[in-house]
Design an enzyme around this catalytic site. Structure first.
Site, short mmCIF file in Angstrom:
data_model
loop_
_atom_site.label_atom_id
_atom_site.label_comp_id
_atom_site.label_asym_id
_atom_site.label_seq_id
_atom_site.Cartn_x
_atom_site.Cartn_y
_atom_site.Cartn_z
N THR A 1 0.81 -1.23 0.00
CA THR A 1 0.00 0.00 0.00
C THR A 1 0.84 1.28 0.00
OG1 THR A 1 -0.22 -0.28 2.39
CG2 THR A 1 -2.06 -1.05 1.04
N GLY A 2 2.15 1.14 -0.13
CA GLY A 2 2.99 2.29 -0.42
C GLY A 2 3.13 3.33 0.68
N VAL B 1 12.96 24.94 9.60
CA VAL B 1 11.69 25.65 9.47
C VAL B 1 11.07 25.76 10.86
CG1 VAL B 1 9.37 25.58 8.47
CG2 VAL B 1 11.33 24.79 7.13
N ASP C 1 7.37 0.55 -0.44
CA ASP C 1 7.53 1.69 0.48
C ASP C 1 7.01 1.40 1.88
OD1 ASP C 1 8.47 3.08 -1.70
OD2 ASP C 1 7.00 4.71 -1.60
N HIS D 1 11.67 0.84 -8.41
CA HIS D 1 12.31 -0.38 -8.93
C HIS D 1 12.61 -1.36 -7.80
CE1 HIS D 1 15.02 3.04 -8.55
NE2 HIS D 1 16.02 2.22 -8.24
N HIS E 1 32.63 4.77 -29.92
CA HIS E 1 33.21 6.11 -29.87
C HIS E 1 32.49 7.00 -30.86
CE1 HIS E 1 36.07 9.32 -29.44
NE2 HIS E 1 36.15 9.38 -30.77
P1 FAD Z 1 2.72 2.86 -4.24
O1 FAD Z 1 3.21 3.15 -5.58
O2 FAD Z 1 2.56 3.99 -3.28
O3 FAD Z 1 1.31 2.15 -4.43
C1 FAD Z 1 0.49 1.82 -3.37
C2 FAD Z 1 -0.93 1.69 -3.87
O4 FAD Z 1 -1.73 1.16 -2.82
C3 FAD Z 1 -1.59 3.01 -4.25
O5 FAD Z 1 -2.11 2.91 -5.56
C4 FAD Z 1 -2.71 3.20 -3.23
O6 FAD Z 1 -3.85 3.84 -3.78
C5 FAD Z 1 -3.00 1.78 -2.84
N1 FAD Z 1 -3.59 1.60 -1.51
C6 FAD Z 1 -3.16 2.10 -0.32
N2 FAD Z 1 -3.93 1.65 0.68
C7 FAD Z 1 -4.86 0.84 0.13
C8 FAD Z 1 -5.92 0.06 0.65
N3 FAD Z 1 -6.16 -0.01 1.97
N4 FAD Z 1 -6.69 -0.64 -0.21
C9 FAD Z 1 -6.46 -0.59 -1.54
N5 FAD Z 1 -5.46 0.12 -2.09
C10 FAD Z 1 -4.66 0.81 -1.26
N6 FAD Z 1 10.82 6.23 -7.29
C11 FAD Z 1 11.71 5.87 -8.22
O7 FAD Z 1 12.26 4.76 -8.14
N7 FAD Z 1 12.04 6.68 -9.27
C12 FAD Z 1 11.48 7.91 -9.40
O8 FAD Z 1 11.79 8.62 -10.35
C13 FAD Z 1 10.55 8.33 -8.43
N8 FAD Z 1 9.97 9.54 -8.52
C14 FAD Z 1 9.04 9.90 -7.59
C15 FAD Z 1 8.47 11.16 -7.69
C16 FAD Z 1 7.54 11.57 -6.77
C17 FAD Z 1 6.91 12.94 -6.90
C18 FAD Z 1 7.14 10.69 -5.72
C19 FAD Z 1 6.09 11.11 -4.74
C20 FAD Z 1 7.71 9.44 -5.60
C21 FAD Z 1 8.67 9.04 -6.53
N9 FAD Z 1 9.29 7.80 -6.45
C22 FAD Z 1 10.22 7.44 -7.37
C23 FAD Z 1 8.98 6.85 -5.36
C24 FAD Z 1 8.00 5.78 -5.90
O9 FAD Z 1 6.84 6.41 -6.37
C25 FAD Z 1 7.66 4.80 -4.79
O10 FAD Z 1 8.85 4.28 -4.24
C26 FAD Z 1 6.83 3.65 -5.35
O11 FAD Z 1 5.64 4.13 -5.93
C27 FAD Z 1 6.50 2.64 -4.25
O12 FAD Z 1 5.74 1.61 -4.79
P2 FAD Z 1 4.74 0.76 -3.90
O13 FAD Z 1 4.21 -0.28 -4.81
O14 FAD Z 1 5.39 0.35 -2.65
O15 FAD Z 1 3.58 1.76 -3.47
P1 NAI Z 2 13.98 12.57 0.98
O1 NAI Z 2 14.07 11.77 2.20
O2 NAI Z 2 14.66 12.14 -0.26
O3 NAI Z 2 14.50 14.06 1.29
C1 NAI Z 2 13.92 14.85 2.29
C2 NAI Z 2 14.87 15.97 2.64
O4 NAI Z 2 14.20 16.84 3.52
C3 NAI Z 2 16.13 15.49 3.36
O5 NAI Z 2 17.26 16.07 2.77
C4 NAI Z 2 15.91 15.97 4.79
O6 NAI Z 2 17.11 16.28 5.46
C5 NAI Z 2 15.07 17.22 4.57
N1 NAI Z 2 14.26 17.62 5.71
C6 NAI Z 2 13.58 16.83 6.57
N2 NAI Z 2 12.92 17.57 7.47
C7 NAI Z 2 13.19 18.87 7.18
C8 NAI Z 2 12.80 20.12 7.74
N3 NAI Z 2 11.99 20.18 8.80
N4 NAI Z 2 13.27 21.25 7.18
C9 NAI Z 2 14.09 21.21 6.11
N5 NAI Z 2 14.49 20.06 5.53
C10 NAI Z 2 14.04 18.91 6.06
O7 NAI Z 2 12.41 12.75 0.73
P2 NAI Z 2 11.59 13.31 -0.51
O8 NAI Z 2 12.44 14.15 -1.39
O9 NAI Z 2 10.36 13.89 0.08
O10 NAI Z 2 11.23 11.99 -1.29
C11 NAI Z 2 10.45 10.95 -0.66
C12 NAI Z 2 10.81 9.61 -1.22
O11 NAI Z 2 10.45 9.52 -2.59
C13 NAI Z 2 12.29 9.35 -1.12
O12 NAI Z 2 12.50 8.18 -0.37
C14 NAI Z 2 12.76 9.15 -2.51
O13 NAI Z 2 13.61 8.05 -2.64
C15 NAI Z 2 11.49 8.93 -3.32
N6 NAI Z 2 11.68 9.62 -4.58
C16 NAI Z 2 12.58 9.11 -5.47
C17 NAI Z 2 12.85 9.76 -6.63
C18 NAI Z 2 13.85 9.17 -7.54
O14 NAI Z 2 14.19 8.01 -7.39
N7 NAI Z 2 14.35 9.93 -8.51
C19 NAI Z 2 12.19 11.01 -7.01
C20 NAI Z 2 11.28 11.48 -5.98
C21 NAI Z 2 11.05 10.79 -4.84
#
Ligand code: FAD
Ligand code: NAI
Length: 473
Positions: A146-147, A240, A314, A323, A446
């Site tokens: 459920t992420g 903050v 998650d 991934h 190259h």
């Molecule tokens: P999720 O993708 O969160 O899916 C969980 C699902 O469970 C959801 O669809 C939700 O609706 C459903 N759910 C929850 N509770 C219930 C319930 N009780 N009953 C039925 N359904 C339910 N990761 C990367 O690797 N690369 C990236 O580039 C990247 N970019 C990101 C950018 C942003 C803005 C954010 C927010 C995250 C990003 N992440 C990225 C992180 C990535 O999205 C998560 O790590 C990933 O989606 C986790 O997968 P998951 O299957 O654990 O859960």
């Molecule tokens: P994050 O954990 O990557 O970064 C949060 C940042 O906020 C940290 O640097 C932390 O020190 C800072 N922080 C925490 N409390 C604070 C405060 N009170 N004031 C100021 N700074 C503070 O979390 P983020 O960026 O929200 O991403 C969440 C998750 O989503 C991560 O675990 C990340 O791996 C995943 N994600 C992955 C992406 C990717 O793979 N490219 C892209 C976006 C998200």
């Protein structure tokens, strides 16, 4: 309430972890149901995470490239501008296409998809609360996927308009004149980049003394320098202390070095991490334990304290990456089908998709220092790479680490415009146990960015040009 019995597996949550678990289980002959509360499959990653953010990053990167770098080649567009509605429409079309693809795969593989809230009501039973009815599914095993959801700062609660999380920041209808980003992690840096490229004045407030703290200090510093050139400002070591919405602005109290001051901006994006999403799943009643950090506790087979219930992605300890969730989804399905399966966590890459991108995988120098193990390091810079210069992308470098005792590739870090793809070399090397010498021997096209990886391997072998001339390649 209706009851359906005879399932081998019920998966709750259709993100990358859950849909992969359901798909693989069904492929392996298990009768599988997938329960998802949203009408669109794909989870956070597809709906409001990885994919929409990368769509915006790609569009805006191309925009800035065309605006700032192409004119150097004598190519300049006239009447060049941004149409926000089309930017968002393209992003949504990509999400829709992929969501339909997942739905198709579920149908093709006979996964029974139920749209509703799932809840554990016994070791072998999941209740699904749907719009019109409720149904109980009886099953041999349950996978929780459920992420996660955004963490809220108590001193700066979301109002979902001026003080927002990543979901809203993926859909601003106009670029805010000014944007405060709280948190210099993946979300803050990626979405801060998007809006900065579209014209917002972006200030990032980070409590730690450096940005991108999941990477080595040299990568943090290099990325910060590049982002500052793009006019993103950073306030590091800054806390903050509070904030409020005043009419059309956010006033943020910050504390830096014992001094407090107020920053004002049109909007604030709070990106300080994500927390597991397990409210309403009935974990406590079912006897599923949590870790001290509030994630679902599992053993190395992703099994929770209730043996018929598993958890992935998650929801459990570890980096919140799509991934990783997918790899665990596939592995847990294979285990449930009686096959051996494992996830090599060391070989899972971490990427931030800024420009330049940053990527890492495997051991860091810090890991070697802590373990007191000898290693070798080699670095190559893209400014000496023909393809990088031709592509107007000379920023960054590749650093490769070799375990001195085995000669194997132990880790890699990259700053550069193709880092997310190049890092795959090291992920493969870690998975297969490849030596640094074999990477140095493999001839690369190259000119190519991959030559930078090979040069770093030569540098680590301490034989940059002389070895090649003497016939290694
Ligand atoms: P999720 O993708 O969160 O899916 C969980 C699902 O469970 C959801 O669809 C939700 O609706 C459903 N759910 C929850 N509770 C219930 C319930 N009780 N009953 C039925 N359904 C339910 N990761 C990367 O690797 N690369 C990236 O580039 C990247 N970019 C990101 C950018 C942003 C803005 C954010 C927010 C995250 C990003 N992440 C990225 C992180 C990535 O999205 C998560 O790590 C990933 O989606 C986790 O997968 P998951 O299957 O654990 O859960
Ligand atoms: P994050 O954990 O990557 O970064 C949060 C940042 O906020 C940290 O640097 C932390 O020190 C800072 N922080 C925490 N409390 C604070 C405060 N009170 N004031 C100021 N700074 C503070 O979390 P983020 O960026 O929200 O991403 C969440 C998750 O989503 C991560 O675990 C990340 O791996 C995943 N994600 C992955 C992406 C990717 O793979 N490219 C892209 C976006 C998200």
């Amino acid at each position: 309430m209706a009851t359906s019995s005879g399932f081998d597996l019920v998966v709750i949550g259709a993100g990358p972890g859950g849909y992969m678990a359901a798909l693989r289980a069904s492929e392996l002959g298990l009768r599988t149901a997938l329960v998802e509360r949203c009408s669109k499959l794909g989870g956070t990653c597809l709906r409001v995470g990885c994919i929409p953010s990368k769509a915006l990053l790609s569009s805006t990167e191309a925009y800035v490239f065309a605006r700032d770098r192409l004119p150097r080649s004598g190519i300049a567009a006239k009447g060049f501008g941004i149409e926000m509605s089309r930017l968002h429409a393209r992003k949504e079309a990509i999400v829709e296409k992929l969501a339909q693809g997942i739905a198709f795969l579920m149908r093709q593989n006979r996964v029974e998809v139920l749209e509703g809230m799932g809840r554990i009501v016994g070791p072998h039973a999941v209740a699904v609360h749907m719009a019109e009815r409720e149904e109980t599914l009886e099953t041999r095993s349950i996978v929780l996927a459920t992420g996660s959801e955004p963490v809220e700062l108590p001193v700066l609660p979301f109002d979902h308009d001026r003080i927002v999380g990543s979901t809203e920041a993926l859909s601003f209808s106009e670029a805010p004149k000014s944007l405060l980003v709280i948190g210099a992690g993946a979300i803050g840096l990626e979405l801060g980049s998007v809006w900065s490229r579209l014209g917002s004045q972006v200030v990032v407030v980070e409590v730690l003394p450096r940005i991108a703290a999941g990477f080595s200090p040299i990568v943090s510093k290099s990325l910060q320098r590049e982002l500052e050139k793009q006019e993103i400002q950073f306030l590091l070591g800054t806390r903050v202390a509070g904030g409020e919405v005043k009419q059309t602005e956010v006033a943020l109290q910050i504390e830096q070095g014992g001094k407090e001051r107020t920053l004002v901006a049109e909007r604030a994006l709070v990106a300080v991490g994500r927390k597991p999403c397990h409210g309403g799943l009935g974990l406590a009643e079912a006897g599923v334990s949590l870790t001290a950090a509030g994630r679902v506790a599992v053993n190395r087979f992703w099994q929770t304290s209730l043996p018929s219930v598993y958890a992935i992605g998650d929801l459990i300890e570890g980096p919140m990456l799509a991934h990783r969730a997918q790899a665990e989804g596939r592995a847990v399905a294979e285990l449930l089908a009686g096959k051996p399966a494992e996830v090599r966590y060391l070989a899972i890459p971490n990427v931030i998709y800024t420009e330049p991108e940053v990527a890492s995988v495997g051991f860091s120098e810090e890991d070697f220092h802590v373990a007191k193990r000898p290693y070798r390091r080699g670095t190559a810079y893209f400014q000496a790479n023909g393809r990088a210069l031709a592509a107007e992308a000379p920023e960054g470098f590749v650093t490769i680490l070799m375990d001195e005792s085995s000669g194997k590739i132990a880790g890699m870090e990259i700053v550069g415009s193709r880092a997310s793809d190049l890092i795959g070399t090291a992920a493969l090397a870690l998975e297969t146990g490849a030596t640094l010498a074999s990477l140095a021997r493999a001839v690369q096209a190259h000119p190519s960015f991959m030559e930078g990886v090979r040069e770093a391997a030569f540098a680590a072998l301490n034989a940059s040009l002389s070895v090649r001339r003497s016939g290694v390649s």
